[in-house]
Write a protein that holds these residues in place. Structure first.
Motif, PDB file in Angstrom:
ATOM      1  N   SER A 626      38.876  35.913  39.165  1.00 31.73           N
ATOM      2  CA  SER A 626      38.481  35.703  40.563  1.00 31.73           C
ATOM      3  C   SER A 626      37.970  37.000  41.192  1.00 31.73           C
ATOM      4  O   SER A 626      37.049  36.982  41.997  1.00 31.73           O
ATOM      5  N   GLU A 627      38.550  38.142  40.810  1.00 31.17           N
ATOM      6  CA  GLU A 627      38.045  39.429  41.331  1.00 31.17           C
ATOM      7  C   GLU A 627      36.605  39.636  40.859  1.00 31.17           C
ATOM      8  O   GLU A 627      35.730  40.039  41.608  1.00 31.17           O
ATOM      9  N   LYS A 628      36.385  39.338  39.571  1.00 31.53           N
ATOM     10  CA  LYS A 628      35.050  39.524  38.984  1.00 31.53           C
ATOM     11  C   LYS A 628      34.062  38.567  39.652  1.00 31.53           C
ATOM     12  O   LYS A 628      32.926  38.924  39.955  1.00 31.53           O
ATOM     13  N   ASP A 629      34.524  37.353  39.895  1.00 30.81           N
ATOM     14  CA  ASP A 629      33.686  36.333  40.522  1.00 30.81           C
ATOM     15  C   ASP A 629      33.238  36.812  41.899  1.00 30.81           C
ATOM     16  O   ASP A 629      32.091  36.671  42.298  1.00 30.81           O
ATOM     17  N   MET A 630      34.185  37.416  42.609  1.00 28.81           N
ATOM     18  CA  MET A 630      33.858  37.879  43.956  1.00 28.81           C
ATOM     19  C   MET A 630      32.870  39.041  43.894  1.00 28.81           C
ATOM     20  O   MET A 630      31.984  39.153  44.728  1.00 28.81           O
ATOM     21  N   GLU A 631      33.029  39.889  42.863  1.00 29.82           N
ATOM     22  CA  GLU A 631      32.083  41.004  42.693  1.00 29.82           C
ATOM     23  C   GLU A 631      30.680  40.482  42.442  1.00 29.82           C
ATOM     24  O   GLU A 631      29.706  40.991  42.966  1.00 29.82           O
ATOM     25  N   LEU A 632      30.593  39.430  41.604  1.00 23.15           N
ATOM     26  CA  LEU A 632      29.274  38.926  41.215  1.00 23.15           C
ATOM     27  C   LEU A 632      28.634  38.089  42.319  1.00 23.15           C
ATOM     28  O   LEU A 632      27.437  38.112  42.508  1.00 23.15           O
ATOM     29  N   ARG A 633      29.461  37.314  43.047  1.00 21.69           N
ATOM     30  CA  ARG A 633      28.863  36.371  43.986  1.00 21.69           C
ATOM     31  C   ARG A 633      29.020  36.757  45.442  1.00 21.69           C
ATOM     32  O   ARG A 633      28.419  36.143  46.310  1.00 21.69           O
TER      33      ARG A 633
END
Length: 703
Positions: A626-633
């Motif tokens: 979810s952290e990575k998802d937030m970084e990407l999106r």
């Protein structure tokens, strides 16, 4: 000076150089309605025009340069379309050509021969000589003789604004004109002095001047840091105030006893021992329910981390204290699953469990409603049918909501009305929310995290395969079915391209049928266009093992529990977001067998998708994902934040500015603990600022 100061509230057209037509455009195009909005319209980068070069020192390796000199010659050369204006600029060290291909007629009229200019532009080479095309020209004044006194701000603009002459430069001019009218007193401080000192933050009025007109890079950075802190600090103060108010004002039932129901189940019927994380969360719930205040707790736990077990033990705690409990899930299938597993676990205990959904009708429904009202039913499980007015509890003490983001805040609040004093509320989600976002979005709930998997669960093996490898993938599924397992094959369904996606699903279904012919294999298909009962029947056939393969669109995302399913194939992986991929993967790996998730893509994959796929292959940890998802999106796309109206941040970014967010949160909590009403002299300015903001925002509606 009052926060509602007159000058900043002026409509934007009253600013010199704007007027009614430009004012209308600024409103429509970039949301600038008042002087205050323009002050808050920040530059996104700066151009350094503080230095002046000599012409002799210019060379090709330079990019943008600034020089000053006198125009000694001007001529129009070329014919028809190739016409251009060439001017020669001379300083004490040499000369250089300035060229205009477009708008040269206007430049010819406005430039004066023998006048001195400050010139800024990009260097290029023509016929072996350096030249500057379409430079910016400023008549030389004493003020700018050695360059501009500050970095030049660059603002976002739009085509429509440019057509009206509102270029990035023109917006800069308007902002400068506004700043010249403002005295520091008109931008009063809103952060208490001790915090400014602790974090070495620039004063507020200075920060607004410096972010628009910084003397150098350091000025700009300090101003941005101060204003980011302010945004996050004010947001956190408001969230924490809501939370503190709720804690002070709300009354809640006190669960004093851990009694027979809890102990008997815990000691004799618990199918496996609890993980450390489950025990920790239960302890937090136990503490909440003894304070005499209403509990509002969010439990985040990855798919399969054992949230349901925590929910069940919490409900038994309510039963031990003479209360009823309910569990509300977003879909019929999910509520049925919760009902089956909970009723199964409690079958040898004197605790009565019932299921209430839209499908329970007639006599059966009447009977359940009667028993709930008389208190004979201890635990009621169901869909939002539980919210209906006919559902009257004798004494509801605990309400649990599963998959929170599927229910609005208003629905959650209706559970509060089911008793004289609101029941304790426990909200569960399997969508891991990054910590920074949880602090911002669910800041008024207490958050617990279950971050361990129960013993015996094997991590799911995730691999990436392309179209070339489809036959091998299908053979692998056959192999798993031969071992008695089941498989999902999921197709994307996205609103914009629904018809096309639907065709792809049908094509995919035919393809799967070709690989898996009947009667050797049976296939269920589930998608959004099917009538509800057909969808339920097809799901049920897969759940009971009548079919070995489920071909579906993403409707199976949440909560379908088929321990025997060991393969998840996700088609067109590149079209899914990370969190969604993780949710889908969580449909397998629910039994003791090794499970697999196969991410299918075309033969060529873009860089963004590659990165998402890599994250999926490398980790099973929902929080990392979810952290990575937030970084990407970006945070705006994460479940549930869009409708919350909380993330109206102009400068701060909750991914990059996490340290600032954490400092802001800590400061907000400390201030409110020491001075909940913000009545001490040093908190007065903050109190006044918040009073003005009141009534401007959707905050009051957030529970």
């Amino acid at each position: 000076m009052d926060f509602k100061n007159a000058i900043l509230s002026n409509p934007i057209e009253y600013l010199k150089g704007v007027g009614p037509q430009r004012g209308e455009l600024l409103r429509k195009e970039i949301g600038v309605h008042t002087f205050r909005d323009l002050l808050y319209y920040f530059p996104f980068r700066y151009v350094d025009r503080t230095k002046v070069e000599k012409i002799i020192s210019l060379h090709m390796q330079m990019d943008y340069v600034q020089i000053r000199g006198k125009i000694t010659r001007m001529e129009v050369i070329g014919d028809k379309r190739a016409k251009r204006l060439v001017a020669t600029l001379r300083d004490e060290t040499g000369e250089i050509s300035l060229v205009w291909f477009q708008g040269w007629q206007w430049m010819e009229k406005s430039l004066q021969q023998q006048a001195s200019y400050l010139v800024f532009g990009k260097i290029s080479v023509f016929n072996g000589y350096l030249q500057i095309s379409h430079p910016e020209m400023d008549l030389l004044t004493e003020e700018i003789a050695s360059g501009k006194p500050f970095l030049e701000p660059v603002y976002y603009t739009t085509e429509k604004l440019k057509a009206r002459g509102l270029t990035a430069k023109a917006i800069g001019k308007l902002t400068k004109a506004l700043l010249e009218q403002l005295s520091p007193g008109e931008i009063p401080e809103n952060i208490p002095q001790p915090i400014l000192q602790q974090y070495r933050l620039m004063e507020r009025s200075k920060a607004y001047f410096k972010i628009h007109l910084p003397a150098g890079e350091d000025d700009a950075n300090q101003a941005r840091r101060r204003l980011k802190f302010e945004e996050l600090f004010i947001a956190q103060i408001r969230i924490c105030r809501l939370k503190f108010k709720r804690q002070q004002l709300s009354h809640g039932f006190v669960f004093n006893t851990v009694g027979d129901a809890f102990n008997t189940f815990y000691n004799h019927h618990l199918p496996f021992s609890l993980t450390g994380a489950q025990k920790r969360v239960l302890k937090e719930i136990r503490q909440d329910t003894t304070t005499g205040r209403q509990m509002n707790r969010l439990i985040q736990g990855d798919v399969g981390s054992g949230k349901t077990m925590v929910a069940l033990l919490t409900m038994l705690l309510a039963v031990d204290n003479g209360f009823q409990a309910c569990l509300m899930a977003p879909t019929e299938i999910l509520s049925q699953q919760h009902y089956k597993s909970i009723a199964g676990l409690l079958e040898n205990m004197p605790v009565k469990v019932a299921l209430l959904t839209g499908n329970v009708k007639g006599k059966a429904r009447k009977q359940i409603l009667k028993e709930v009202e008389e208190g004979e039913i201890h635990l009621l499980i169901g869909t939002h049918a539980l919210l209906e007015n006919q559902v009257v509890f004798k004494n509801l003490g605990m309400a649990i909501v599963d998959e929170q983001h599927r229910f609005g805040v208003a629905q959650r609040a209706r559970l509060w009305e089911k008793n004289v004093i609101p029941p304790h509320i426990l909200v569960m989600t399997a969508t891991p929310i990054p910590r920074t976002l949880a602090m911002t979005v669910y800041g008024d709930l207490d958050v617990s995290v279950i971050d361990e998997l129960p013993p015996g669960r094997k991590p799911i093996t995730t691999v990436h395969r392309t179209e070339f490898q489809r036959p091998q993938v299908m053979d692998f599924i056959k192999e798993e079915i031969r071992k008695g397992r089941q498989a999902y094959i999921v197709y994307p369904l996205i609103e914009d391209s629904e018809t096309l996606d639907y065709e792809n699903l049908m094509k995919g279904y035919e393809e799967v049928k070709a690989f898996f012919p009947e009667p050797q294999y049976y296939i269920s298909m589930v998608h959004g266009r099917q009538p509800v009962d057909m969808k339920e029947a097809n799901m049920q056939r897969f759940v009971t093992g009548d079919t070995q393969i489920m071909v579906a669109t993403t409707v199976i995302e949440v909560g379908v529990n088929v321990p025997n399913a060991s393969v998840m194939v996700i088609e067109s992986t590149e079209r899914f977001g990370l969190s969604q991929l993780h949710q889908l993967r969580g449909r397998v790996g629910r039994g003791a067998e090794q499970s697999f998730c196969i991410l299918m893509t075309g033969n060529k994959v873009g860089a963004d998708s590659k990165e998402r796929i890599q994250v999926m292959v490398q980790t099973n940890d929902g929080f990392v994902i979810s952290e990575k998802d937030m970084e990407l999106r970006g945070p705006g796309d994460i479940e549930g934040t869009r409708q919350s109206g909380l993330l109206d941040l102009k400068l701060a970014d909750i991914v990059e500015d996490r340290p600032i967010l954490e400092a802001a949160r800590a400061s907000a909590e400390k201030i409110l603990q020491e001075d909940p009403e913000l009545s001490t002299p040093e908190n007065q300015s903050l109190q006044r600022f918040l009073a003005v903001l009141q009534g401007k925002s959707p905050w009051s509606k957030i529970s």
